[in-house]
Design a protein around this motif. Structure first.
Motif: not given
Length: 150
Positions: A15-17, A44-47, A56-64
């Motif tokens: 809810x709301x990220x 969104x989840x990362x934020x 070690x975090x990888x953020x899968x995003x359309x904005x590399x």
């Protein structure tokens, strides 16, 4: 690859990220399971996450080209390490669960309001393997792929 997801009894996962509940046992399970490991999340989840030390975090995003403090941005699912744990959100689960051999599904034993829901199609091709934890507040069930992953 493994995916870990928590849902309410009525299928809400967010809810709301963020998480629409507070369940200390589930948070402890998440920490034990992911500590010292690689995890992959969507933007969104990362934020919506608190700082996650020891992972070690990888953020899968359309904005590399986006900068994510304390994380590595990747735009191609093939660039996600095979030993990463998929941690959401819904679009990332849709994309990555077909590559997973194991799902760890926590059910928080309450109904809550939310805007993001568990997709039961994520369980297609998986069989329940064992109940890992069970309390009055939540349960964690491990599912294994019953056939080859795609």
């Amino acid at each position: 690859m493994i995916a870990i997801v928590a849902r309410s009894e009525n299928g809400v996962i967010g809810k709301d990220g963020g998480l629409p509940w507070r369940c200390k046992g589930d948070l402890q399970f998440f920490k034990r399971t992911t500590m010292g490991r690689k995890i992959v999340v969507g933007r969104t989840t990362f934020e919506g996450l608190p700082p996650l030390k020891g992972r070690e975090i990888f953020v899968l995003t359309r904005k590399p080209d986006a900068g994510f403090e304390g994380a590595t941005a990747v735009s191609n699912p093939a660039d996600v390490p095979a030993d990463a744990i998929v941690c959401g959100g819904a679009a990332i689960y849709d994309l990555m669960i077909p590559q997973c051999d194991q799902l760890l599904v926590t059910t928080v034993k309450k109904e809550v309001e939310g805007d993001t829901f568990f997709n039961f199609q994520w369980l297609e091709g998986f069989e329940p393997e064992e109940t890992i934890e069970e309390t009055d507040e939540y349960s964690v069930v491990s599912y294994r792929r019953s056939g080859p992953s795609s």
